[in-house]
Design a protein around this motif. Structure first.
Motif, PDB file in Angstrom:
ATOM      1  N   ALA A 132       0.895  -1.152  -0.017  1.00  0.00           N
ATOM      2  CA  ALA A 132      -0.008   0.150  -0.125  1.00  0.00           C
ATOM      3  C   ALA A 132       0.801   1.383  -0.003  1.00  0.00           C
ATOM      4  N   TRP A 133       2.114   1.242   0.707  1.00  0.00           N
ATOM      5  CA  TRP A 133       2.803   2.521   0.915  1.00  0.00           C
ATOM      6  C   TRP A 133       3.803   2.367  -0.185  1.00  0.00           C
ATOM      7  N   TYR A 134       4.280   1.127  -0.663  1.00  0.00           N
ATOM      8  CA  TYR A 134       5.327   1.008  -1.653  1.00  0.00           C
ATOM      9  C   TYR A 134       5.163   0.366  -2.999  1.00  0.00           C
ATOM     10  N   ALA A 135       3.983   0.895  -3.455  1.00  0.00           N
ATOM     11  CA  ALA A 135       3.331   0.163  -4.618  1.00  0.00           C
ATOM     12  C   ALA A 135       4.541  -0.026  -5.920  1.00  0.00           C
ATOM     13  N   GLY A 136       5.428   0.616  -5.954  1.00  0.00           N
ATOM     14  CA  GLY A 136       6.563   0.517  -6.966  1.00  0.00           C
ATOM     15  C   GLY A 136       7.436  -0.663  -6.635  1.00  0.00           C
ATOM     16  N   GLN A 137       7.462  -1.321  -5.402  1.00  0.00           N
ATOM     17  CA  GLN A 137       8.274  -2.276  -5.276  1.00  0.00           C
ATOM     18  C   GLN A 137       7.823  -3.596  -5.699  1.00  0.00           C
ATOM     19  N   THR A 138       7.475  -3.873  -6.879  1.00  0.00           N
ATOM     20  CA  THR A 138       6.754  -4.957  -7.311  1.00  0.00           C
ATOM     21  C   THR A 138       7.851  -6.133  -7.245  1.00  0.00           C
ATOM     22  N   GLY A 139       9.017  -5.932  -7.576  1.00  0.00           N
ATOM     23  CA  GLY A 139      10.015  -6.913  -7.476  1.00  0.00           C
ATOM     24  C   GLY A 139      10.071  -7.496  -6.258  1.00  0.00           C
ATOM     25  N   SER A 140       9.719  -7.119  -5.147  1.00  0.00           N
ATOM     26  CA  SER A 140       9.707  -7.909  -3.971  1.00  0.00           C
ATOM     27  C   SER A 140       9.060  -9.120  -3.785  1.00  0.00           C
ATOM     28  N   PHE A 141       8.141  -9.417  -4.751  1.00  0.00           N
ATOM     29  CA  PHE A 141       7.318 -10.846  -4.889  1.00  0.00           C
ATOM     30  C   PHE A 141       8.267 -11.830  -5.283  1.00  0.00           C
ATOM     31  N   ALA A 142       9.125 -11.555  -6.293  1.00  0.00           N
ATOM     32  CA  ALA A 142      10.357 -12.472  -6.667  1.00  0.00           C
ATOM     33  C   ALA A 142      11.239 -12.666  -5.404  1.00  0.00           C
ATOM     34  N   TRP A 194       8.568  -7.194   5.612  1.00  0.00           N
ATOM     35  CA  TRP A 194       9.654  -7.159   4.251  1.00  0.00           C
ATOM     36  C   TRP A 194      10.789  -5.965   4.333  1.00  0.00           C
ATOM     37  N   SER A 195      10.150  -4.828   4.406  1.00  0.00           N
ATOM     38  CA  SER A 195      11.106  -3.740   4.237  1.00  0.00           C
ATOM     39  C   SER A 195       9.944  -2.457   4.486  1.00  0.00           C
ATOM     40  N   GLY A 196      10.673  -1.258   4.865  1.00  0.00           N
ATOM     41  CA  GLY A 196       9.750  -0.033   4.620  1.00  0.00           C
ATOM     42  C   GLY A 196       9.169   0.462   6.167  1.00  0.00           C
ATOM     43  N   ASN A 197       9.776  -0.284   6.873  1.00  0.00           N
ATOM     44  CA  ASN A 197       9.163   0.128   8.373  1.00  0.00           C
ATOM     45  C   ASN A 197       9.479   1.490   8.740  1.00  0.00           C
ATOM     46  N   GLY A 198       8.823   2.379   9.523  1.00  0.00           N
ATOM     47  CA  GLY A 198       8.940   3.612  10.018  1.00  0.00           C
ATOM     48  C   GLY A 198       8.555   3.948  11.379  1.00  0.00           C
ATOM     49  N   THR A 244      17.445  -4.320   3.999  1.00  0.00           N
ATOM     50  CA  THR A 244      17.431  -2.952   4.024  1.00  0.00           C
ATOM     51  C   THR A 244      17.032  -2.342   2.915  1.00  0.00           C
ATOM     52  N   ASN A 245      16.362  -1.298   2.568  1.00  0.00           N
ATOM     53  CA  ASN A 245      15.680  -0.662   1.518  1.00  0.00           C
ATOM     54  C   ASN A 245      15.326  -1.510   0.281  1.00  0.00           C
ATOM     55  N   PHE A 246      14.518  -2.616   0.621  1.00  0.00           N
ATOM     56  CA  PHE A 246      14.215  -3.617  -0.432  1.00  0.00           C
ATOM     57  C   PHE A 246      15.098  -4.192  -1.067  1.00  0.00           C
ATOM     58  N   ASN A 247      16.292  -4.418  -0.370  1.00  0.00           N
ATOM     59  CA  ASN A 247      17.414  -4.998  -1.116  1.00  0.00           C
ATOM     60  C   ASN A 247      17.636  -6.657  -0.735  1.00  0.00           C
ATOM     61  N   VAL A 248      17.121  -7.493  -1.460  1.00  0.00           N
ATOM     62  CA  VAL A 248      17.246  -8.910  -0.866  1.00  0.00           C
ATOM     63  C   VAL A 248      18.733  -9.245  -0.809  1.00  0.00           C
TER      64      VAL A 248
END
Length: 542
Positions: A57-67, A282-286, A296-300
């Protein structure tokens, strides 16, 4: 019987037909469903969720996270959605999320986060509003019952009393979804910010389950500071198991602002009981809970200590997840891969070695997922590492030590091959390295006195790996220790010692690091510790 029915005529046929229909369920569950208190797939095979939440919901562009989440072994992803409290996720966006789950062979738990803390947090939506959102998405959800679980609303009540309460509101939400034609497995969260400390869900779950004509409900408990002892974890799980009601740990972490959850017991008990768990996140907590990021920073490629624990630790996702059989055909892949070749050891140093081996083959249909490397020590062989290719560089080994190492292959369904033959090698002589740097950060609260949460990052700045560490430091006068995490903590007056756990004891040379933390109290003036030693050597303070 057929001849008698034919003679009896149309009236008798109609009567018998109506009697047959009346004993069938009003709505037979399809796709993922509950059977015998367990979640199963449409073919009846048990499905145990092993996954993480992704803040789409807050990081809709991080679609690579699924893979990326799939690459670390998960079989489930819980996807945060919003119907309007934050930027709304549209039907086309949700359809794409489902497509990404299916492409990556993940079961998709879709949750509406708008309801979080209703009655206590300003702006929170009701469960009734959450149902409106799901009905608005029905066109993209219908037909996805094999792949999608609907989590009606995240943590739908805070700690305040509201009307209607949890049981009435949850029952009403389920009824509305079923009346609208939804056939999905429905997940419902507990009140009290998901932690059910008042036991409202525990004591009323049976009535809610029975209110569903499909009996297709799974209950979700969120385990944070309320569940900081093994006794609390096991008692809660026992209550649902005794009642024969389906339960998953829908969220949990290794730490939280309200206390230190017992993640080891949560994971081991879930595994021994065949219960699902989904870690946060996964990532993006605040907002002060950044320590709950798994990468860290959606980096697998940048797993945090929490990420290492949940994916690679004991009873973790890699070790216990089994892919849904819907992605492998009508029956489960039970064929293990062939055994890898005997590994060859090269580039052996005092603290590491490079291993390579002949690849395995998989005929079960789910494909090779990777290899696990073990030190041969009998029935309790410790795992030294994991690789997605047929080679690995081991670090953190002990100098002047003989190692016997073997490899096993793992396929996408979680089947393990036979062991390879072991290779034997001896590390070179050398030291463990003493150079170190410590970064200390804290978030104090109160005026003149109060509490604080501290994070301590330990970095090995030496040229040799550290295999096992003990960090010692003293708290300033007026400061006290309460509880810590990601290490074994000991305190004597102002003096603290933190010793590594099994999964974070290795610090690679030239920058290997880990983060630990603790909660404490202070009075007078809040002050940070002045000095630290690692394995007896003084560290630079960043």
């Amino acid at each position: 019987m057929k001849s008698r029915l034919a003679v009896a005529g149309t009236t008798l046929l109609a009567l018998l037909f109506s009697m047959f229909v009346s004993v069938q369920p009003a709505h037979a569950a399809v796709g993922l469903r509950v059977s015998g208190g367990r979640v199963v797939e449409a073919n009846g095979n048990a499905f145990v969720m092993r996954g993480v939440s992704h803040p789409h919901a807050w990081y809709a562009g991080q679609t690579g996270s699924f893979a990326d989440i799939k690459s670390l072994g998960a079989n489930t992803v819980r996807v945060v959605l919003s119907g309007g409290r934050w930027t709304a996720n549209t039907a086309s966006d949700v359809a794409n999320v489902i497509s990404l789950c299916k492409q990556n062979r993940l079961i998709c738990v879709l949750e509406n986060h708008d309801t979080t803390g209703y009655g206590e947090q300003s702006g929170a939506y009701t469960l009734d509003q959450a149902v409106d959102y799901w009905i608005g998405l029905q066109s993209v959800l219908t037909g996805q019952e094999n792949h999608v679980i609907i989590n009606i609303g995240n943590e739908p009540f805070g700690n305040n009393s509201v009307t209607p309460g949890w049981q009435a509101a949850t029952t009403s939400a389920i009824t509305r979804l079923r009346n609208a034609g939804f056939q999905h497995l429905i997940m419902v969260d507990a009140p009290n910010w998901g932690q059910d400390w008042a036991f409202t869900m525990r004591d009323n779950a049976a009535a809610v389950f029975d209110s569903d004509p499909q009996r297709n409900i799974v209950f979700s408990i969120h385990m944070y500071g309320v569940f900081d002892t093994a006794a609390e974890v096991t008692d809660y799980l026992n209550r649902f198991q005794t009642a024969g009601l389906p339960l998953v740990v829908g969220e949990f972490g290794h730490d939280h602002s309200d206390g230190n959850p017992d993640e080891d017991t949560i994971m081991s008990q879930a595994q021994s009981r065949g219960l699902g768990y989904i870690g946060w996140s996964w990532s993006g907590n605040g907002g002060g809970v950044e320590y709950l990021d798994m990468v860290t920073n959606f980096n697998v490629g940048s797993l945090t200590s929490w990420g290492q624990r949940i994916f690679n630790g004991a009873n973790g996702i890699r070790q216990t997840a089994r892919e849904a059989t819907i992605y492998g055909g009508s029956s489960a892949d039970t064929t293990p891969p062939t055994a890898p070749g005997t590994p060859a050891a090269t580039n052996v140093t005092s603290t590491g070695a490079t291993l390579s081996w002949a690849v395995s083959t998989d005929s079960g249909g789910s494909g090779l997922a990777g290899y696990d490397v073990y030190r041969e020590q009998g029935s309790t062989d410790p795992q030294l590492g994991q690789s997605t290719t047929n080679s690995i560089t081991l670090t953190g080994l002990t100098a002047s030590t003989q190692y016997q190492v073997y490899v096993r292959a793992r396929d996408g369904a979680g089947n393990l091959s036979a062991n390879s033959s072991a290779v034997t090698f001896t590390t070179a002589s050398g030291g463990g390295g003493g150079a170190c740097r410590v970064a200390f950060s804290a978030s104090p609260w109160g005026s003149g006195q109060g509490g604080f949460t501290a994070y301590v990052t330990i970095t090995n700045t030496g040229t040799s790996a550290v295999n096992g560490w003990s960090l010692a430091f003293a708290l300033p006068s007026g400061h006290g220790f309460q509880q810590g995490w990601s290490a074994t903590w000991a305190s004597s007056g102002q003096n603290l010692t933190a010793t590594n756990l099994s999964w974070n004891g290795g610090l690679a040379a030239n920058g290997g690091s880990t983060q630990i933390g603790f909660n404490g109290t202070w009075s007078g003036t809040f002050t940070r510790p002045a000095s630290f030693t690692l394995n007896g050597s003084a560290c630079t303070v960043a």
